[in-house]
Design a protein around this motif. Structure first.
Motif, mmCIF file in Angstrom:
data_model
loop_
_atom_site.group_PDB
_atom_site.id
_atom_site.type_symbol
_atom_site.label_atom_id
_atom_site.label_comp_id
_atom_site.label_asym_id
_atom_site.label_seq_id
_atom_site.Cartn_x
_atom_site.Cartn_y
_atom_site.Cartn_z
ATOM 1 N N ARG A 81 0.985 -1.080 0.113
ATOM 2 C CA ARG A 81 0.233 0.107 0.064
ATOM 3 C C ARG A 81 0.711 0.757 -0.002
ATOM 4 N NH1 ARG A 81 -3.073 -1.164 5.818
ATOM 5 N NH2 ARG A 81 -0.614 -2.519 5.261
ATOM 6 N N LEU A 82 0.532 1.947 -0.409
ATOM 7 C CA LEU A 82 0.338 3.608 -0.226
ATOM 8 C C LEU A 82 1.570 3.264 1.104
ATOM 9 C CD1 LEU A 82 2.092 6.290 -1.933
ATOM 10 C CD2 LEU A 82 -0.209 7.482 -1.310
ATOM 11 N N GLY A 83 3.031 3.944 0.526
ATOM 12 C CA GLY A 83 3.803 3.939 1.971
ATOM 13 C C GLY A 83 3.557 3.117 3.039
ATOM 14 N N GLU A 84 3.314 2.016 2.574
ATOM 15 C CA GLU A 84 3.720 0.968 3.802
ATOM 16 C C GLU A 84 4.762 0.599 4.280
ATOM 17 O OE1 GLU A 84 2.821 -3.856 3.485
ATOM 18 O OE2 GLU A 84 1.712 -2.886 2.461
ATOM 19 N N HIS A 85 6.040 1.000 3.373
ATOM 20 C CA HIS A 85 7.430 0.531 3.600
ATOM 21 C C HIS A 85 8.338 1.476 4.197
ATOM 22 C CE1 HIS A 85 5.984 -3.244 1.361
ATOM 23 N NE2 HIS A 85 6.119 -3.723 2.805
ATOM 24 N N THR A 86 7.835 2.969 3.890
ATOM 25 C CA THR A 86 8.441 4.007 3.972
ATOM 26 C C THR A 86 9.259 3.894 5.349
ATOM 27 O OG1 THR A 86 6.697 5.196 3.330
ATOM 28 C CG2 THR A 86 8.310 6.229 4.613
ATOM 29 N N ASP A 87 8.905 3.409 6.414
ATOM 30 C CA ASP A 87 9.874 3.187 7.780
ATOM 31 C C ASP A 87 11.349 2.675 7.772
ATOM 32 O OD1 ASP A 87 7.871 4.660 8.515
ATOM 33 O OD2 ASP A 87 7.252 4.361 10.234
ATOM 34 N N VAL A 88 10.827 1.303 6.773
ATOM 35 C CA VAL A 88 11.980 0.502 6.805
ATOM 36 C C VAL A 88 13.141 1.030 5.984
ATOM 37 C CG1 VAL A 88 12.291 -1.812 5.633
ATOM 38 C CG2 VAL A 88 10.901 -1.299 7.450
ATOM 39 N N ILE A 89 12.610 1.639 4.756
ATOM 40 C CA ILE A 89 13.114 1.788 3.330
ATOM 41 C C ILE A 89 14.229 3.529 3.768
ATOM 42 C CG2 ILE A 89 13.387 2.954 0.997
ATOM 43 C CD1 ILE A 89 12.629 -0.141 1.451
ATOM 44 N N LEU A 90 13.759 4.586 4.518
ATOM 45 C CA LEU A 90 14.000 5.666 5.203
ATOM 46 C C LEU A 90 15.026 4.701 6.468
ATOM 47 C CD1 LEU A 90 11.047 8.235 4.912
ATOM 48 C CD2 LEU A 90 13.074 7.779 3.605
ATOM 49 N N GLY A 91 14.006 4.095 7.651
ATOM 50 C CA GLY A 91 15.316 3.537 8.307
ATOM 51 C C GLY A 91 16.486 2.743 8.243
ATOM 52 N N ASP A 101 16.892 7.508 11.824
ATOM 53 C CA ASP A 101 16.091 6.975 13.248
ATOM 54 C C ASP A 101 14.479 8.118 13.141
ATOM 55 O OD1 ASP A 101 15.906 9.811 14.034
ATOM 56 O OD2 ASP A 101 17.848 9.376 14.971
ATOM 57 N N ALA A 102 13.865 7.135 14.293
ATOM 58 C CA ALA A 102 12.338 7.725 14.815
ATOM 59 C C ALA A 102 12.465 9.082 15.173
ATOM 60 C CB ALA A 102 11.805 7.211 16.057
ATOM 61 N N LYS A 103 12.742 9.762 15.377
ATOM 62 C CA LYS A 103 13.040 10.706 15.887
ATOM 63 C C LYS A 103 12.970 12.385 14.545
ATOM 64 C CE LYS A 103 15.112 15.155 17.935
ATOM 65 N NZ LYS A 103 16.292 15.318 18.390
ATOM 66 N N ARG A 104 13.822 11.664 13.228
ATOM 67 C CA ARG A 104 14.226 12.257 11.897
ATOM 68 C C ARG A 104 12.871 12.156 11.283
ATOM 69 N NH1 ARG A 104 14.483 16.176 9.589
ATOM 70 N NH2 ARG A 104 15.640 16.232 7.418
ATOM 71 N N LEU A 105 12.090 10.755 11.376
ATOM 72 C CA LEU A 105 11.081 10.277 10.471
ATOM 73 C C LEU A 105 10.165 10.826 11.569
ATOM 74 C CD1 LEU A 105 11.466 6.292 10.603
ATOM 75 C CD2 LEU A 105 12.184 7.716 8.761
ATOM 76 N N GLU A 106 9.780 11.389 12.133
ATOM 77 C CA GLU A 106 9.269 11.871 13.197
ATOM 78 C C GLU A 106 8.736 13.901 12.209
ATOM 79 O OE1 GLU A 106 5.068 12.726 14.582
ATOM 80 O OE2 GLU A 106 6.343 10.752 13.947
ATOM 81 N N GLU A 107 10.227 13.968 12.074
ATOM 82 C CA GLU A 107 10.238 15.182 12.083
ATOM 83 C C GLU A 107 9.642 15.046 10.051
ATOM 84 O OE1 GLU A 107 14.622 16.127 12.640
ATOM 85 O OE2 GLU A 107 14.237 16.336 14.829
ATOM 86 N N LEU A 108 10.326 14.226 9.766
ATOM 87 C CA LEU A 108 10.040 14.437 8.454
ATOM 88 C C LEU A 108 8.499 14.197 8.000
ATOM 89 C CD1 LEU A 108 12.542 12.127 7.088
ATOM 90 C CD2 LEU A 108 12.597 14.643 6.822
ATOM 91 N N ARG A 109 7.985 13.944 9.342
ATOM 92 C CA ARG A 109 6.134 13.168 8.831
ATOM 93 C C ARG A 109 5.349 14.745 9.077
ATOM 94 N NH1 ARG A 109 7.032 8.260 10.527
ATOM 95 N NH2 ARG A 109 6.586 6.792 8.996
ATOM 96 N N LYS A 110 5.868 15.434 9.821
ATOM 97 C CA LYS A 110 5.907 16.545 10.251
ATOM 98 C C LYS A 110 5.575 18.292 9.100
ATOM 99 C CE LYS A 110 5.429 16.425 15.766
ATOM 100 N NZ LYS A 110 6.503 16.441 17.171
ATOM 101 N N ALA A 111 6.371 17.907 8.610
ATOM 102 C CA ALA A 111 6.864 18.637 7.931
ATOM 103 C C ALA A 111 6.511 17.891 6.328
ATOM 104 C CB ALA A 111 9.085 18.892 7.408
ATOM 105 N N GLY A 112 5.662 17.456 6.621
ATOM 106 C CA GLY A 112 4.650 17.228 5.446
ATOM 107 C C GLY A 112 5.535 16.374 4.175
ATOM 108 N N VAL A 113 6.769 15.760 4.341
ATOM 109 C CA VAL A 113 7.763 15.354 3.217
ATOM 110 C C VAL A 113 7.937 13.883 3.171
ATOM 111 C CG1 VAL A 113 10.404 14.844 3.074
ATOM 112 C CG2 VAL A 113 10.026 16.895 3.924
ATOM 113 N N VAL A 114 7.275 13.206 3.924
ATOM 114 C CA VAL A 114 6.763 11.661 4.109
ATOM 115 C C VAL A 114 5.535 11.986 4.810
ATOM 116 C CG1 VAL A 114 7.120 9.606 5.608
ATOM 117 C CG2 VAL A 114 9.329 11.311 4.965
ATOM 118 N N GLY A 115 4.766 10.702 4.014
ATOM 119 C CA GLY A 115 2.604 10.582 4.553
ATOM 120 C C GLY A 115 3.115 10.073 5.352
#
Length: 196
Positions: free
Chosen positions: A166-176, A182-196
């Motif tokens: 599904r759309l975005g299903e493996h985003t955390d795996v790929i980016l992590g 790390d989880a903190k950077r992923l959350e920052e990217l989500r808040k900034a709208g870079v990652v859905g």
């Protein structure tokens, strides 16, 4: 590259003459009969590639008059008289079923193939044995049939089929895992709208 190479006879004729050949549809421009014909219950592709095969075809068609007709004895003559020959063949093919034609043509060793509907394609023993139809389960547990891969390499096993992500299903795996975020950077990217 492949599309041009597959048109070698027509493309080369164009390069030699500078003239665009007429559109032959499902028929071959320089070999007759090499086309698709309607049988009584479906379609069949006939590929008579030489004069010997033409004689074999006429035997399979139980049409000695076609075999001896001076307009059709050689491929250049069949090409020249295509407009006369095709209506005769169209009528001839309508007199038998696809299975009957295939049986006669197979015995006569004339290249041919039934034109299959998808329902026939995905019931074909060869298609199934090659894994070109596979079943997976969607996230809700529902089975879904998918087309398999045509790539098979000796000594290499194909991975088990899975449902498309599904759309975005493996985003955390790929980016992590692959990019080391790390989880903190992923959350920052989500808040900034870079990652859905």
């Amino acid at each position: 590259d492949c599309a041009i190479a597959a048109q070698i006879n027509l493309a080369q004729a164009y390069l030699l003459t500078g003239k665009a050949p007429p559109r032959p549809g499902n028929a071959h421009f320089q070999i007759v009969p090499y086309a698709v014909f309607k049988a009584s219950d479906g379609w069949i592709a006939l590929n008579v590639g030489n004069d010997s095969q033409w004689q074999h075809f006429c035997t399979a068609a139980e049409s000695p008059s076609l075999a001896s007709d001076p307009r059709f004895t050689t491929n250049p003559l069949r090409v020249q008289h295509r407009e006369v020959l095709f209506p005769i063949l169209n009528e001839l093919f309508l007199q038998r079923t696809v299975v009957d034609w295939c049986d006669h043509l197979e015995k006569a060793r004339v290249p041919h193939s039934p034109v299959n509907e998808y329902s026939s394609v995905f019931q074909n023993e060869q298609v199934l044995s090659r894994g070109m139809k596979m079943s997976v389960t969607d996230p809700h547990g529902k089975p879904v049939d998918l087309i398999g891969t045509p790539f098979h390499f000796t000594g290499a096993e194909l991975p088990s089929p899975t449902f498309p992500p599904r759309l975005g299903e493996h985003t955390d795996v790929i980016l992590g895992e692959f990019l080391g975020l790390d989880a903190k950077r992923l959350e920052e990217l989500r808040k900034a709208g870079v990652v859905g």
